[in-house]
Design an enzyme around this catalytic site. Structure first.
Site, PDB file in Angstrom:
ATOM      1  N   TYR A   9      37.909  22.593  20.406  1.00  0.00           N
ATOM      2  CA  TYR A   9      38.555  23.432  19.404  1.00  0.00           C
ATOM      3  C   TYR A   9      40.035  23.675  19.660  1.00  0.00           C
ATOM      4  O   TYR A   9      40.708  24.353  18.888  1.00  0.00           O
ATOM      5  CB  TYR A   9      37.835  24.793  19.315  1.00  0.00           C
ATOM      6  CG  TYR A   9      37.719  25.504  20.647  1.00  0.00           C
ATOM      7  CD1 TYR A   9      38.737  26.333  21.114  1.00  0.00           C
ATOM      8  CD2 TYR A   9      36.588  25.337  21.445  1.00  0.00           C
ATOM      9  CE1 TYR A   9      38.635  26.976  22.339  1.00  0.00           C
ATOM     10  CE2 TYR A   9      36.477  25.967  22.678  1.00  0.00           C
ATOM     11  CZ  TYR A   9      37.503  26.795  23.118  1.00  0.00           C
ATOM     12  OH  TYR A   9      37.411  27.419  24.334  1.00  0.00           O
ATOM     13  N   GLY A  10      40.566  23.112  20.772  1.00  0.00           N
ATOM     14  CA  GLY A  10      41.964  23.375  21.125  1.00  0.00           C
ATOM     15  C   GLY A  10      42.719  22.115  21.458  1.00  0.00           C
ATOM     16  O   GLY A  10      42.838  21.196  20.647  1.00  0.00           O
ATOM     17  N   THR A  11      43.224  22.030  22.689  1.00  0.00           N
ATOM     18  CA  THR A  11      44.107  20.932  23.068  1.00  0.00           C
ATOM     19  C   THR A  11      43.386  19.605  23.263  1.00  0.00           C
ATOM     20  O   THR A  11      44.049  18.564  23.420  1.00  0.00           O
ATOM     21  CB  THR A  11      44.877  21.279  24.355  1.00  0.00           C
ATOM     22  OG1 THR A  11      43.959  21.421  25.446  1.00  0.00           O
ATOM     23  CG2 THR A  11      45.684  22.555  24.178  1.00  0.00           C
ATOM     24  N   LEU A  12      42.057  19.595  23.251  1.00  0.00           N
ATOM     25  CA  LEU A  12      41.309  18.345  23.338  1.00  0.00           C
ATOM     26  C   LEU A  12      41.101  17.701  21.972  1.00  0.00           C
ATOM     27  O   LEU A  12      40.617  16.565  21.884  1.00  0.00           O
ATOM     28  CB  LEU A  12      39.947  18.575  24.004  1.00  0.00           C
ATOM     29  CG  LEU A  12      39.963  18.780  25.519  1.00  0.00           C
ATOM     30  CD1 LEU A  12      38.621  19.321  26.002  1.00  0.00           C
ATOM     31  CD2 LEU A  12      40.299  17.479  26.245  1.00  0.00           C
ATOM     32  N   GLU A 212      44.149  26.793  -3.960  1.00  0.00           N
ATOM     33  CA  GLU A 212      42.855  26.405  -3.405  1.00  0.00           C
ATOM     34  C   GLU A 212      42.032  27.597  -2.908  1.00  0.00           C
ATOM     35  O   GLU A 212      40.956  27.413  -2.354  1.00  0.00           O
ATOM     36  CB  GLU A 212      43.055  25.410  -2.258  1.00  0.00           C
ATOM     37  CG  GLU A 212      43.817  24.154  -2.637  1.00  0.00           C
ATOM     38  CD  GLU A 212      43.095  23.309  -3.679  1.00  0.00           C
ATOM     39  OE1 GLU A 212      41.876  23.525  -3.873  1.00  0.00           O
ATOM     40  OE2 GLU A 212      43.721  22.443  -4.293  1.00  0.00           O
TER      41      GLU A 212
END
Length: 287
Positions: A9-12, A212
């Site tokens: 959910y982050g830097t990966l 949207e």
């Protein structure tokens, strides 16, 4: 080869700073989420708390079990250690194709919760903070229709048409329901969706957020890779329905907007496909 299923959910995540660690992994879903709350640590990465109060968006991968020591080191996790920054646990992950149980690294350090990320998406959080001057935007469905832009007085934001694009891995369906029928959505099911890519100023993004229903929980901004004449454009802004419903036929005026926006700009094959699908849904709604 032994593998594990991993929710990131982050830097990966794709195109993020640590994605190289899992670059050989198989992506199961680009659009995935878990129940929880996301926080910005203030140190260039987020942290996750699992609970039932919200949704945290990320991606789902099948990775080699041999990578687990490197992942543990990245997340400052050591089994049995009392002062870990993260814990490692299993979680139910939701995707457009169903649910899976996956490994995830979650917060155990209360002091690292610097700022709550309201919309549960690290990439979107940084995008909205940075407010880039110009943004690549992938329009599909009725958003390809220039007439709508003119009526809203924002056509100056969508003058720079980069070209017709192909979004691989997604099919356009009509899964957002309002009083008069369905509205378009992209579903990550292995298909293909054609659309148009614009280079728009951030003013255009703010219009799209309102149109949207982003703040009302209709469509959520997300980032996809698309191909234009053999060139890949990465992290292009588009929109994905939060809560998908059974497909329903769109109203006549909406179908007209879709076909008007697609005619002569998307491939003839895809234009014919759009016509066929709209006719099929219209007939099924009267049967």
């Amino acid at each position: 080869m032994d593998t594990i299923t991993l929710f990131v959910y982050g830097t990966l995540r794709r195109h993020e700073t640590n994605h190289g660690l899992i670059r050989e992994a198989t992506c199961i879903a680009e659009q995935a989420w878990v129940n929880g709350v996301l926080f910005d640590t203030g140190n260039g990465y987020p942290t996750l708390e699992l609970n039932e109060s919200g949704k945290v968006h990320g991606e789902l991968y099948e990775v080699s079990k041999n990578l687990l020591p490197q992942l543990d080191a990245l997340e400052d996790y050591e089994e049995g250690k009392e002062s870990n920054l993260y814990d490692r646990t299993n979680v139910t992950v939701h995707t457009d194709k169903g649910t899976k149980v996956a490994l995830v690294y979650v917060n155990v350090d209360e002091s690292s919760k610097f700022e709550k990320i309201t919309h549960g998406d690290w990439k979107l959080h940084r995008f909205m903070k940075n407010r880039p001057e110009q943004v690549y935007y992938f329009a599909y469905g009725s958003c390809m229709d220039d007439e709508r832009f003119r009526k809203a007085g924002v056509d100056h934001c969508f003058k720079n048409l980069v070209g017709a694009a192909v979004l691989k891995g997604y099919t356009m369906k009509y899964l957002f329901r309002v009083s008069d029928g369905g509205r378009a959505d992209i579903v990550e099911d292995g298909g293909e969706t054609e659309g148009l890519v614009y280079l728009t100023p951030y003013e255009g993004v703010e219009y799209l957020f309102a149109r949207e229903g982003f703040y009302g929980g209709w469509y959520r901004p997300t980032f996809v890779d698309v191909d234009i004449d053999g060139e890949t454009f990465t992290d292009v802004l588009t929109f994905h329905v939060y809560n998908k419903m059974p497909e329903v036929s769109p109203p006549e005026h909406y179908s007209t907007e879709i076909l008007r926006g697609a005619k002569g700009r998307l491939s003839e094959r895809y234009y014919q496909y759009l016509q066929t699908e709209l006719n099929r849904l219209k007939k099924s709604s009267h049967s």
